[in-house]
Write an enzyme that holds these catalytic residues in place. Structure first.
Site, PDB file in Angstrom:
ATOM      1  CE1 TYR A 134      -2.991   3.088   0.523  1.00 49.61           C
ATOM      2  CE2 TYR A 134      -3.363   2.408   2.792  1.00 49.61           C
ATOM      3  CZ  TYR A 134      -3.614   3.275   1.757  1.00 49.61           C
ATOM      4  OH  TYR A 134      -4.471   4.326   1.936  1.00 49.61           O
ATOM      5  CE  LYS A 162      -6.007   1.954  -0.699  1.00 52.46           C
ATOM      6  NZ  LYS A 162      -6.569   2.085   0.673  1.00 52.46           N
ATOM      7  CB  VAL A 203      -8.193  -0.567  -2.314  1.00 51.48           C
ATOM      8  CG1 VAL A 203      -8.519  -0.726  -0.829  1.00 51.48           C
ATOM      9  CG2 VAL A 203      -7.401  -1.772  -2.815  1.00 51.48           C
TER      10      VAL A 203
END
Length: 292
Positions: A134, A162, A203
């Protein structure tokens, strides 16, 4: 591991005493799955992870698995700025039975690219389930560079990213250097442009409100109906922006409460939406026909 197209970073409902409301959490999980979510990220930033105890996090993973009953993948947000602590929580989450992990870039301590590489590698190699990196420099003050992501894509279990970096050139370079890694937009408003760069999905925060439409947008793009995908993107654009007019997850919790999906307030240092924010959210939901 296929995490699907729409991954919702779920909020954590609290009761009037700001204790985790597991019953409301399970109802919300069921609602999200029924409304387009292929996977659910539990205890991410949207879930107020900084103010949750490890015990609460583990109990939320159990509650999510029970509520989903294998209808959606459950991804545990176990990343932090402490490598050893992230490993400990990741191993426990795997033991509970989660389907994957979301590993945020270490915040505040600003590691080098080599430090980032070693951090993520150590966590991923401590488990046997898929890991999603992420990248969110706006919150962490550090950027996972495409070259580092390419190195990490060779590490066992690291399968997805992400990407909330907000830099489409770096997204392009990531896809060029690490074509095997599944890239997900980390910004709802950039999902459509990122699909054109090879992103697999999003996401999402807005999927709490418009999950089915976001899924239709992605599927329309994949089928080549770019015109329809753009129509949906433009219809939802105000929602994408309104849900970030102040710190996430303040607006989305307010939106859910207005929609009758009671998720309660926020733990300090976050505070509830002010009147101006409440009105902006109400106006947005009315314009979309979600509120009467």
């Amino acid at each position: 591991m296929d995490f699907g197209k729409v991954i919702t970073a779920v909020v954590t409902p609290f009761d009037d005493e700001l204790k985790v409301d597991y019953d409301s959490f399970q109802k919300l999980t069921d609602y999200l799955i029924a409304n387009g979510s292929d996977s659910i990220v539990v205890t991410g930033t949207t879930g107020e992870s900084p103010t949750l105890t490890d015990e609460e996090k583990l109990n939320l993973y159990k509650a999510a698995l029970e509520a989903s009953n294998k209808r959606a993948k459950i991804i545990a947000g176990t990343g932090s700025n402490n490598t050893a602590k992230s490993i400990e929580l990741s191993v426990k989450a795997q033991e509970i039975g989660v389907d994957g992990l979301l590993l945020v870039a270490p915040y505040y301590n600003k590691p080098t690219q080599e430090g980032l590489y070693r951090h993520f590698k150590m966590i991923a190699e401590s488990v046997n389930i898929p890991c999603m990196l992420y990248n969110v420099p706006g919150r962490t003050s550090v950027n996972i560079e495409p070259e580092t992501i390419a190195r990490l894509s060779k590490v066992k279990n690291i399968v997805a990213l992400k990407d909330a970096g907000g830099n489409l050139d770096k997204t392009s370079l990531t896809k060029k250097l690490a074509p095997e890694i599944d890239v997900y937009s980390g910004d709802d408003s950039l999902t459509l442009p990122m699909l054109s760069l090879g992103a697999k999905g999003v996401v999402s925060v807005a999927s709490h409100v418009a999950g089915k439409e976001i899924k239709e947008m992605i599927e329309s793009f994949e089928k080549g109906d770019v015109k329809r995908a753009l129509e949906i993107h433009l219809r939802l654009f105000d929602l994408f922006k309104t849900l970030f007019i102040t710190t996430n997850p303040i607006p989305v919790k307010e939106a859910l409460n207005q929609m009758g999906l009671k998720v309660g307030g926020l733990r300090p240092p976050l505070v509830d939406a002010d009147e101006k924010t409440k009105k902006a959210i109400s106006d947005c939901l009315k314009a979309l026909g979600i509120l009467g």
